[in-house]
Design an enzyme around this catalytic site. Structure first.
Site, mmCIF file in Angstrom:
data_model
loop_
_atom_site.group_PDB
_atom_site.id
_atom_site.type_symbol
_atom_site.label_atom_id
_atom_site.label_comp_id
_atom_site.label_asym_id
_atom_site.label_seq_id
_atom_site.Cartn_x
_atom_site.Cartn_y
_atom_site.Cartn_z
ATOM 1 N N HIS A 22 -7.220 0.293 -6.340
ATOM 2 C CA HIS A 22 -5.677 0.896 -6.872
ATOM 3 C C HIS A 22 -5.567 2.243 -7.294
ATOM 4 O O HIS A 22 -4.953 3.125 -6.715
ATOM 5 C CB HIS A 22 -5.051 -0.132 -7.550
ATOM 6 C CG HIS A 22 -3.793 0.205 -8.010
ATOM 7 N ND1 HIS A 22 -2.596 -0.362 -7.662
ATOM 8 C CD2 HIS A 22 -3.248 1.052 -9.013
ATOM 9 C CE1 HIS A 22 -1.592 0.107 -8.163
ATOM 10 N NE2 HIS A 22 -1.858 0.800 -8.936
ATOM 11 N N GLU A 23 -6.497 2.553 -8.195
ATOM 12 C CA GLU A 23 -6.302 3.709 -8.939
ATOM 13 C C GLU A 23 -6.960 4.885 -8.021
ATOM 14 O O GLU A 23 -6.321 5.962 -8.129
ATOM 15 C CB GLU A 23 -7.238 3.753 -10.058
ATOM 16 C CG GLU A 23 -6.681 3.007 -11.422
ATOM 17 C CD GLU A 23 -5.192 3.450 -11.836
ATOM 18 O OE1 GLU A 23 -4.950 4.644 -11.863
ATOM 19 O OE2 GLU A 23 -4.372 2.755 -11.977
ATOM 20 N N HIS A 39 -4.366 5.875 -5.734
ATOM 21 C CA HIS A 39 -3.341 6.963 -6.328
ATOM 22 C C HIS A 39 -3.887 8.272 -5.757
ATOM 23 O O HIS A 39 -3.150 9.346 -5.623
ATOM 24 C CB HIS A 39 -3.267 6.729 -7.875
ATOM 25 C CG HIS A 39 -1.896 5.779 -8.186
ATOM 26 N ND1 HIS A 39 -0.932 5.610 -7.514
ATOM 27 C CD2 HIS A 39 -2.077 4.508 -9.026
ATOM 28 C CE1 HIS A 39 -0.201 4.635 -7.885
ATOM 29 N NE2 HIS A 39 -0.907 3.750 -9.004
ATOM 30 N N GLU A 86 3.251 2.804 -6.231
ATOM 31 C CA GLU A 86 2.681 1.808 -6.634
ATOM 32 C C GLU A 86 2.214 0.682 -5.687
ATOM 33 O O GLU A 86 1.373 0.089 -5.469
ATOM 34 C CB GLU A 86 3.506 0.991 -7.823
ATOM 35 C CG GLU A 86 3.382 1.613 -8.973
ATOM 36 C CD GLU A 86 2.119 1.895 -9.568
ATOM 37 O OE1 GLU A 86 1.147 1.224 -9.434
ATOM 38 O OE2 GLU A 86 1.950 2.654 -10.539
#
Ligand SMILES: [Zn+2]
Length: 267
Positions: free
Chosen positions: A135-136, A139, A189
């Site tokens: 997830h990070e 980003h 997100e």
């Protein structure tokens, strides 16, 4: 910056916004010595300043003493890094576990991964940690990190970057805020959730662990702000979105396993 000020900034004309940026910029830009660059920071400049921030974090925040934690986070992070496009793989990656109870992690431009040891309470399996780091990392690869700095460059982030660049006080809190505390947009997100799930599946981690992770996050009594608990999509919405996109990720995961991708990172 509070919400109504953000809204006001958004509704201003380009001319008005530019004037506001100039006004907000004066003090810091003089301090940072980069007056002209701050109205619209280039990617290169943001990368340069985040390198300074990373050095500041390494100097100022307690690095977790457990070599096992450090090796484990490095191992899982590199399973994710290995499935990225060549340009991202080629970054000078560093992975550091900081000794901090926050259930959090972040990836900075340039390939710097900060893992806060509180994350191990909720991401307590390798696949759940892969979900966090996927997830990070998403980003970063989807350009959200750069967009976030730019979106805040008239106010908080600019002051923060100025502080980091000039070595003024308040660096830890401010630097942390730049990297971790400013919220991403809701659609960023959602995008990071889906792209991150794709990364972990390709790296040989069962994508169903994302649902497990978010259930743990929802159960956690978190009093400190965190990228994972303070952002807009509610855990229920998030899990429903992830569940409805699980099928293609499971196909990727099974293909990776069949191809012999078997990550072997353990604490
Ligand atoms: Zn996020």
């Amino acid at each position: 910056m509070d919400a109504h000020v953000i809204q006001r900034m958004k509704s201003m004309t380009l001319f008005g916004r530019t004037k506001a940026l100039i006004a907000g910029c004066v003090a810091v830009c003089v301090l940072a010595g980069t007056a002209h660059a701050q109205l619209f920071m280039t990617k290169k400049e943001i990368e340069r300043q985040t390198r300074v921030q990373w050095l500041t974090m390494k100097r100022s925040l307690p690095i977790h003493p457990s070599k096992r934690y450090q090796r484990y986070a490095y191992c899982v992070a590199h399973q994710i890094i290995n499935v990225l496009d060549d340009d991202f793989q080629a970054l000078d990656w560093e992975v550091i576990v900081f000794d901090d109870p926050a259930a959090n992690a972040s990836v900075l431009p340039g390939g710097k991964i900060a893992v806060y040891s509180g994350i191990f309470d909720v991401a307590d399996t390798p696949a759940a940690l892969a979900a966090v780091l996927g997830h990070e990392t998403a980003h970063l690869t989807q350009n959200h990190v750069i967009e976030r700095v730019r979106a805040n460059s008239g106010t908080n982030a600019l002051v923060i970057l100025g502080n980091a660049a000039t070595g003024l006080g308040g660096m830890i809190g401010a630097g942390t805020e730049l990297g971790l505390m400013l919220p991403y947009q809701r659609k960023q997100e959602s995008e990071a959730d889906l792209v991150g799930m794709h990364y972990m599946a390709e790296a040989g981690y069962d994508p169903r662990a994302t649902l497990y992770l978010w259930r743990n996050m929802a159960d956690r009594d978190e009093t400190r702000p965190s990228e994972f608990v303070s952002t807009h999509p509610s855990p229920d919405t998030r899990m429903a979105d992830l569940a409805s996109n699980l099928a293609p990720a499971l196909i990727e995961y099974n293909a990776a396993v069949e191809a012999g991708v078997r990550p072997n990172c353990s604490l």
